[in-house]
Design a protein around this motif. Sequence first.
Motif, mmCIF file in Angstrom:
data_model
loop_
_atom_site.group_PDB
_atom_site.id
_atom_site.type_symbol
_atom_site.label_atom_id
_atom_site.label_comp_id
_atom_site.label_asym_id
_atom_site.label_seq_id
_atom_site.Cartn_x
_atom_site.Cartn_y
_atom_site.Cartn_z
ATOM 1 N N LEU A 16 18.095 1.045 -0.555
ATOM 2 C CA LEU A 16 18.405 2.240 -1.323
ATOM 3 C C LEU A 16 17.063 2.855 -1.696
ATOM 4 C CD1 LEU A 16 21.150 2.436 -3.979
ATOM 5 C CD2 LEU A 16 19.031 3.681 -4.237
ATOM 6 N N VAL A 17 16.781 4.039 -1.187
ATOM 7 C CA VAL A 17 15.498 4.700 -1.426
ATOM 8 C C VAL A 17 15.591 5.529 -2.704
ATOM 9 C CG1 VAL A 17 13.808 6.352 -0.530
ATOM 10 C CG2 VAL A 17 14.930 4.743 1.029
ATOM 11 N N VAL A 18 14.596 5.364 -3.573
ATOM 12 C CA VAL A 18 14.518 6.090 -4.832
ATOM 13 C C VAL A 18 13.373 7.094 -4.745
ATOM 14 C CG1 VAL A 18 13.955 5.838 -7.275
ATOM 15 C CG2 VAL A 18 15.499 4.216 -6.183
ATOM 16 N N ASN A 19 13.691 8.365 -5.016
ATOM 17 C CA ASN A 19 12.688 9.430 -4.996
ATOM 18 C C ASN A 19 12.381 9.967 -6.386
ATOM 19 O OD1 ASN A 19 14.713 10.096 -2.416
ATOM 20 N ND2 ASN A 19 12.562 9.835 -1.930
ATOM 21 N N ASP A 20 13.173 9.554 -7.369
ATOM 22 C CA ASP A 20 13.045 10.097 -8.719
ATOM 23 C C ASP A 20 13.285 8.983 -9.732
ATOM 24 O OD1 ASP A 20 13.677 11.357 -11.239
ATOM 25 O OD2 ASP A 20 14.086 13.205 -10.148
ATOM 26 N N PRO A 21 12.437 8.868 -10.738
ATOM 27 C CA PRO A 21 12.618 7.814 -11.757
ATOM 28 C C PRO A 21 13.987 7.845 -12.435
ATOM 29 C CG PRO A 21 10.508 8.910 -12.047
ATOM 30 C CD PRO A 21 11.253 9.677 -11.008
ATOM 31 N N LYS A 22 14.642 8.998 -12.470
ATOM 32 C CA LYS A 22 15.962 9.108 -13.083
ATOM 33 C C LYS A 22 17.011 8.287 -12.331
ATOM 34 C CE LYS A 22 15.015 13.697 -14.842
ATOM 35 N NZ LYS A 22 15.253 15.112 -14.646
ATOM 36 N N GLN A 23 16.697 7.890 -11.106
ATOM 37 C CA GLN A 23 17.640 7.098 -10.311
ATOM 38 C C GLN A 23 17.680 5.630 -10.752
ATOM 39 O OE1 GLN A 23 15.999 8.930 -6.411
ATOM 40 N NE2 GLN A 23 17.906 7.888 -5.872
ATOM 41 N N ILE A 24 16.685 5.179 -11.503
ATOM 42 C CA ILE A 24 16.630 3.777 -11.950
ATOM 43 C C ILE A 24 16.610 3.742 -13.471
ATOM 44 C CG2 ILE A 24 15.382 1.600 -11.910
ATOM 45 C CD1 ILE A 24 13.996 2.426 -9.394
ATOM 46 N N GLU A 28 0.813 -1.216 0.000
ATOM 47 C CA GLU A 28 0.000 0.000 0.000
ATOM 48 C C GLU A 28 0.849 1.270 0.000
ATOM 49 O OE1 GLU A 28 -3.288 2.231 2.785
ATOM 50 O OE2 GLU A 28 -3.126 0.052 2.914
ATOM 51 N N ASN A 29 1.896 1.295 0.818
ATOM 52 C CA ASN A 29 2.676 2.518 0.988
ATOM 53 C C ASN A 29 4.026 2.526 0.298
ATOM 54 O OD1 ASN A 29 0.759 3.911 2.569
ATOM 55 N ND2 ASN A 29 1.322 2.649 4.310
ATOM 56 N N LEU A 30 4.429 1.426 -0.338
ATOM 57 C CA LEU A 30 5.730 1.391 -0.985
ATOM 58 C C LEU A 30 5.853 0.246 -1.978
ATOM 59 C CD1 LEU A 30 7.312 -1.004 0.841
ATOM 60 C CD2 LEU A 30 7.538 0.903 2.364
ATOM 61 N N SER A 31 6.850 0.392 -2.842
ATOM 62 C CA SER A 31 7.190 -0.659 -3.795
ATOM 63 C C SER A 31 8.599 -1.131 -3.459
ATOM 64 C CB SER A 31 7.161 -0.117 -5.221
ATOM 65 O OG SER A 31 5.883 0.343 -5.543
ATOM 66 N N LEU A 32 8.816 -2.441 -3.520
ATOM 67 C CA LEU A 32 10.095 -3.035 -3.145
ATOM 68 C C LEU A 32 10.663 -3.837 -4.314
ATOM 69 C CD1 LEU A 32 8.946 -4.390 0.335
ATOM 70 C CD2 LEU A 32 10.181 -2.270 -0.102
ATOM 71 N N ALA A 35 4.433 8.237 -2.093
ATOM 72 C CA ALA A 35 4.451 9.642 -2.521
ATOM 73 C C ALA A 35 5.246 9.839 -3.810
ATOM 74 C CB ALA A 35 5.037 10.516 -1.416
ATOM 75 N N ASP A 36 6.171 8.939 -4.104
ATOM 76 C CA ASP A 36 7.011 9.072 -5.295
ATOM 77 C C ASP A 36 6.561 8.189 -6.455
ATOM 78 O OD1 ASP A 36 8.807 10.956 -4.120
ATOM 79 O OD2 ASP A 36 9.660 9.308 -2.958
ATOM 80 N N ARG A 37 5.632 7.276 -6.227
ATOM 81 C CA ARG A 37 5.179 6.364 -7.291
ATOM 82 C C ARG A 37 4.595 7.097 -8.487
ATOM 83 N NH1 ARG A 37 1.674 1.888 -4.130
ATOM 84 N NH2 ARG A 37 3.356 0.834 -3.061
ATOM 85 N N SER A 38 3.891 8.192 -8.229
ATOM 86 C CA SER A 38 3.232 8.923 -9.320
ATOM 87 C C SER A 38 4.240 9.555 -10.283
ATOM 88 C CB SER A 38 2.311 9.995 -8.753
ATOM 89 O OG SER A 38 3.065 10.951 -8.028
ATOM 90 N N LYS A 39 5.474 9.660 -9.896
ATOM 91 C CA LYS A 39 6.514 10.212 -10.766
ATOM 92 C C LYS A 39 6.918 9.215 -11.858
ATOM 93 C CE LYS A 39 8.443 12.846 -6.912
ATOM 94 N NZ LYS A 39 9.603 12.965 -6.017
ATOM 95 N N PHE A 40 6.593 7.946 -11.667
ATOM 96 C CA PHE A 40 6.949 6.901 -12.620
ATOM 97 C C PHE A 40 5.838 6.729 -13.655
ATOM 98 C CE2 PHE A 40 9.619 6.075 -9.028
ATOM 99 C CZ PHE A 40 10.767 5.472 -9.547
ATOM 100 N N ALA A 41 6.200 6.302 -14.851
ATOM 101 C CA ALA A 41 5.220 6.075 -15.915
ATOM 102 C C ALA A 41 4.223 4.981 -15.530
ATOM 103 C CB ALA A 41 5.933 5.700 -17.212
ATOM 104 N N LYS A 42 4.709 3.954 -14.838
ATOM 105 C CA LYS A 42 3.877 2.853 -14.325
ATOM 106 C C LYS A 42 4.391 2.496 -12.939
ATOM 107 C CE LYS A 42 4.547 -0.278 -17.622
ATOM 108 N NZ LYS A 42 4.392 -1.464 -18.464
#
Length: 116
Positions: A105-113, A49-53, A72-79
Amino acid sequence: MKKLIVTLALGFAFMAAKSQTTVSIKEVVNHVGKEVTLCDSVYSARSLENLSLLNLGGKFPKEVITVVVFKADRSKFAKEPVEMFENKRICVTGKVTLYKEKLQLVVNDPKQIKAN
């Protein structure tokens, strides 16, 4: 003057890129608290619910490190990140930290992956 500004900007960009260390999955444990780039396969993934792993280095619970994307950061990703990266090889950049004695490793921006 314009050339000087562009040259300085490029210089700072190269310095920032150089400050990140590329490490292997076996070395990542030696880099807690540091900014790294790590490339490996996503062996298992889970969307809560609150995160993706995204688990690298092995399937849960034997993963070496978990890449975490908070709600909170999921919406920044295309999917949803799990859909995008599960069973793929990725390169991820960020700070290695510990959570309950496990590497993450916490990702806040899609550019990190990046899919590799």
